[in-house]
Design a protein around this motif. Sequence first.
Motif, mmCIF file in Angstrom:
data_model
loop_
_atom_site.group_PDB
_atom_site.id
_atom_site.type_symbol
_atom_site.label_atom_id
_atom_site.label_comp_id
_atom_site.label_asym_id
_atom_site.label_seq_id
_atom_site.Cartn_x
_atom_site.Cartn_y
_atom_site.Cartn_z
ATOM 1 N N PHE A 135 0.824 -1.218 0.000
ATOM 2 C CA PHE A 135 0.000 0.000 0.000
ATOM 3 C C PHE A 135 0.851 1.259 0.000
ATOM 4 O O PHE A 135 0.332 2.346 -0.255
ATOM 5 C CB PHE A 135 -0.958 0.005 1.190
ATOM 6 C CG PHE A 135 -1.907 -1.165 1.165
ATOM 7 C CD1 PHE A 135 -2.629 -1.458 0.024
ATOM 8 C CD2 PHE A 135 -2.064 -1.980 2.277
ATOM 9 C CE1 PHE A 135 -3.490 -2.538 -0.013
ATOM 10 C CE2 PHE A 135 -2.930 -3.059 2.239
ATOM 11 C CZ PHE A 135 -3.642 -3.345 1.096
ATOM 12 N N ALA A 136 2.117 1.139 0.337
ATOM 13 C CA ALA A 136 3.034 2.275 0.230
ATOM 14 C C ALA A 136 4.433 1.693 0.173
ATOM 15 O O ALA A 136 4.922 1.158 1.160
ATOM 16 C CB ALA A 136 2.904 3.219 1.422
ATOM 17 N N LEU A 163 1.650 9.669 2.273
ATOM 18 C CA LEU A 163 1.181 8.365 1.806
ATOM 19 C C LEU A 163 1.750 7.226 2.633
ATOM 20 O O LEU A 163 1.066 6.219 2.861
ATOM 21 C CB LEU A 163 1.581 8.178 0.334
ATOM 22 C CG LEU A 163 1.026 6.906 -0.319
ATOM 23 C CD1 LEU A 163 -0.205 7.230 -1.132
ATOM 24 C CD2 LEU A 163 2.064 6.218 -1.187
ATOM 25 N N ARG A 164 2.991 7.386 3.093
ATOM 26 C CA ARG A 164 3.655 6.333 3.848
ATOM 27 C C ARG A 164 2.815 5.811 5.011
ATOM 28 O O ARG A 164 2.827 4.608 5.292
ATOM 29 C CB ARG A 164 5.001 6.840 4.386
ATOM 30 C CG ARG A 164 6.172 6.625 3.492
ATOM 31 C CD ARG A 164 6.455 5.173 3.212
ATOM 32 N NE ARG A 164 6.827 4.419 4.381
ATOM 33 C CZ ARG A 164 8.041 4.394 4.899
ATOM 34 N NH1 ARG A 164 8.995 5.075 4.327
ATOM 35 N NH2 ARG A 164 8.297 3.671 5.958
ATOM 36 N N SER A 204 -1.849 5.672 3.529
ATOM 37 C CA SER A 204 -2.351 4.613 2.652
ATOM 38 C C SER A 204 -2.420 3.253 3.351
ATOM 39 O O SER A 204 -3.460 2.582 3.285
ATOM 40 C CB SER A 204 -1.486 4.545 1.390
ATOM 41 O OG SER A 204 -1.865 3.460 0.594
ATOM 42 N N PRO A 205 -1.374 2.826 4.067
ATOM 43 C CA PRO A 205 -1.518 1.556 4.786
ATOM 44 C C PRO A 205 -2.635 1.604 5.834
ATOM 45 O O PRO A 205 -3.376 0.632 6.000
ATOM 46 C CB PRO A 205 -0.152 1.369 5.448
ATOM 47 C CG PRO A 205 0.793 2.147 4.616
ATOM 48 C CD PRO A 205 0.014 3.330 4.114
ATOM 49 N N HIS A 248 -5.966 1.271 3.930
ATOM 50 C CA HIS A 248 -6.189 -0.041 3.316
ATOM 51 C C HIS A 248 -6.320 -1.156 4.355
ATOM 52 O O HIS A 248 -7.199 -2.006 4.243
ATOM 53 C CB HIS A 248 -5.061 -0.348 2.335
ATOM 54 C CG HIS A 248 -5.186 0.386 1.030
ATOM 55 N ND1 HIS A 248 -4.563 1.577 0.776
ATOM 56 C CD2 HIS A 248 -5.892 0.106 -0.093
ATOM 57 C CE1 HIS A 248 -4.863 1.996 -0.446
ATOM 58 N NE2 HIS A 248 -5.671 1.123 -0.999
ATOM 59 N N PHE A 249 -5.432 -1.140 5.359
ATOM 60 C CA PHE A 249 -5.546 -2.208 6.363
ATOM 61 C C PHE A 249 -6.824 -2.028 7.180
ATOM 62 O O PHE A 249 -7.496 -3.010 7.527
ATOM 63 C CB PHE A 249 -4.307 -2.229 7.265
ATOM 64 C CG PHE A 249 -3.122 -2.872 6.605
ATOM 65 C CD1 PHE A 249 -3.178 -4.199 6.197
ATOM 66 C CD2 PHE A 249 -1.958 -2.160 6.373
ATOM 67 C CE1 PHE A 249 -2.086 -4.794 5.568
ATOM 68 C CE2 PHE A 249 -0.862 -2.743 5.748
ATOM 69 C CZ PHE A 249 -0.931 -4.059 5.343
ATOM 70 N N LEU A 254 -9.556 -3.345 5.091
ATOM 71 C CA LEU A 254 -9.577 -4.814 5.077
ATOM 72 C C LEU A 254 -10.276 -5.335 6.334
ATOM 73 O O LEU A 254 -11.077 -6.281 6.275
ATOM 74 C CB LEU A 254 -8.157 -5.374 4.980
ATOM 75 C CG LEU A 254 -7.495 -5.269 3.602
ATOM 76 C CD1 LEU A 254 -6.050 -5.734 3.662
ATOM 77 C CD2 LEU A 254 -8.271 -6.089 2.576
#
Lengths: 523, 253
Positions: free
Chosen positions: A89-90, B48-49, B52-53, B56-57, B60
């Motif tokens: 994702f990154a 973003l570092r 974004s995770p 997304h996580f 999920l």
Amino acid sequence: MRVMAQMGMVMNLDKCIGCHTCSVTCKQTWTNRTGVEYVWFNNVETRPGLGFPRRYEDQEKWKGGWKLDRRGRLRLKAGGRAKKLLSIFANPNLPDMEDYYEPWTYDYDSLVSAPAGSDDFPVARPKSLVTGKDMSIQWSANWDDDLGGTTETGHEDPIVQKIGDKVKFEFEESFMFYLPRICEHCLNPACVASCPSGAMYKRAEDGIVLVDQDQCRGWRMCVSGCPYKKVYFNHTTGKAEKCTMCYPRLEVGQPTVCSETCVGRLRYLGLFLYDADRVAEAATVENEHDLMNAQKSILLDPHDPEVQRQALADGIAPDWLEAAKNSPVYELACKYNVALPLHPEYRTMPMVWYIPPLSPVVDALTETGHDGEDIGNLFGAIEAMRIPIEYLAELFTAGDVEPVNDVLRKLAAMRAHMRNVNLGQPVDESIAEAVDMTVAEIESMHRLLAIAKYEDRYVIPPAYEAAANSLLDELPGCSVSFDSEPGDRGVQGDAPIPVTIESFHLTKQRLEAESYEDLDYKQ
Amino acid sequence: MSGLDIFLFGVFPYICLTSFVVGHIWRWKHDKFGWTARSSEWYERRTLRWASPMFHFGLLGVIVGHFVGLVIPQTWTEALGIHENVYHAFALIGGLAAGLVMLIGLVGLAVRRLKTPAIRLATTPNDKFMFAVLGVVIFLGLSVTVYWQLIEGGYNYRESVSIWFRSIFYFNPQISDIAAAPLLFQLHALSAMFLFLIWPYTRLVHVFSAPVFYLWRPYIVYRTRDAETEPGAALTPRGWEKSELPGQKTSKR
């Protein structure tokens, strides 16, 4: 033993004048599009210098290439499959626009549309190709060209940092050379291994590494996985793009655009045969200094009958075997042993090799008033000039100065010997013997390196040409298509011969002709 | 059960799910080149570092929660001896935690997208529409959780919404069940259905290219030159375009 063929390149850095013609023609052919404005499949770096993208050689930061784990097994430096998927994702190791540069153009229109009679002098302001706004240019692919600004930035060169603070950037004491770089089309490509989608592959026929644009999903692991940073991210399409070694040109027997247009004629193209079963073994050698010889040991001698038998058994066409026998890159790497791989310590088994430049040594020598072509002076200077040689060793042999010394001594011997020949002086066999060569070998090496005839530099296997008729239509920029229906490619029946094929043969003939009289088409 | 209910909960879901399935097949056949998440990490990576995770996580986690809540019938969890109150507490805590992580990530991503000129320019009208729809679905979903489960003390959607959801796949939609559920639940369900409708035509397709096969694939991939163009690759590929100044584009995408 499983014999595979690899299209390889060797660049003779002594002849590179840093004119960037290769970069520009490559760009015009392949990356003059939205999303890849910043992309240089071929770039020319001044060394010492930061390179492009900035400091790409600092693998402690970018984690490109392979490493050996504690048990001596080959691992991707950025982590294995599970780690890749968890960081999908990154991407933590991706260079961004700041590391490359923000692409720009100039507002040329203001020069012609400025009102007449105005007191103001019209100026073409730089405009960002990403945002369209005015911008201040801070960096580019060649910011430190010809050592420009290296008194400020030179010490950030990862290799300068590696060999300590011995490199001088004062005008009088500096040394400099150019390093043209394309994709290495490695035997053990870390980009291919890093691609989660399986979109990147090595062509089984010629080893060219390509990205399947339909299968790429834009995860960007290849960009960070490649230690040479030669896979780029198209920020408009969201897909990876890279140097294709101009495969559409090679397939019709033409050299790559960068080779064809090289002003210094310093590029050599040809086949390597290698033992595919032993690639991993060679890449896993523990001592980094042994990596180059490990890689050489898996390159197979095409003149060896055993290799020839196995090559044919493994499906390599007879005319490819013939091309491999005449391969200039194999000769330079394994017969004369003057070509060295770029950064073997990345363990990717790169296949674009370099002949290190003797010119920094010669230049320094002549500047001190000595005869730069005298063998004694040259050998002495090679011994004395530790810093340039250590620098070259960090580039080409993982820091081992001996192989670099050997190559430079051969180049020096060639220089001194040919000076004698050209001046009609008696041949001094001791020059050749000093570098373990014969006079005949030195002279044939001279023919390959200095005369460098077109047909000697580029030995492209002819088997490609069988498919040339249909493939010529796909050449970029110059196709004349006679397709009557979509999908109906190629020349059939009494259809006219595409102009491209005619001009291709004419061009080839012209380039190979010894004299004007040899040409069939005298105008 | 009004005519509107029948359309919204008995017809509309089938329109959406048909579009979802057929649309993906169509897109795969005709636009593999466009099948990507179109990452903007190249423009900006600092925000973003982490954002974004997190998004997304978190998402999920939310998807797993929806699977448990919608697909697994209440009778099954009860057969395992899990009381509704226990289930509810777990769902609430897990859902809130995942939702919060996702929300923080989403805010980070949204701010980043709006504040970075390069990313704003790279956002197509299609993206904007999809982000709006996705935002509405997430907002309604979080509202449901906060209002009904936290403030009102809990609504057992497993006796209404979940039954309707499963019944769609038996082709026997239990419209009266969902029609009886609170409005927020209905709106969340409908907005989600709309998201499924537009899904195949947006960058959301990247969800279905999660590269799990990477775990088993050999590292180095070889292909032969003569391999036929893959079935499904567009005959006339969506090409590349000339480089021009943003905002002055003349060529059509």
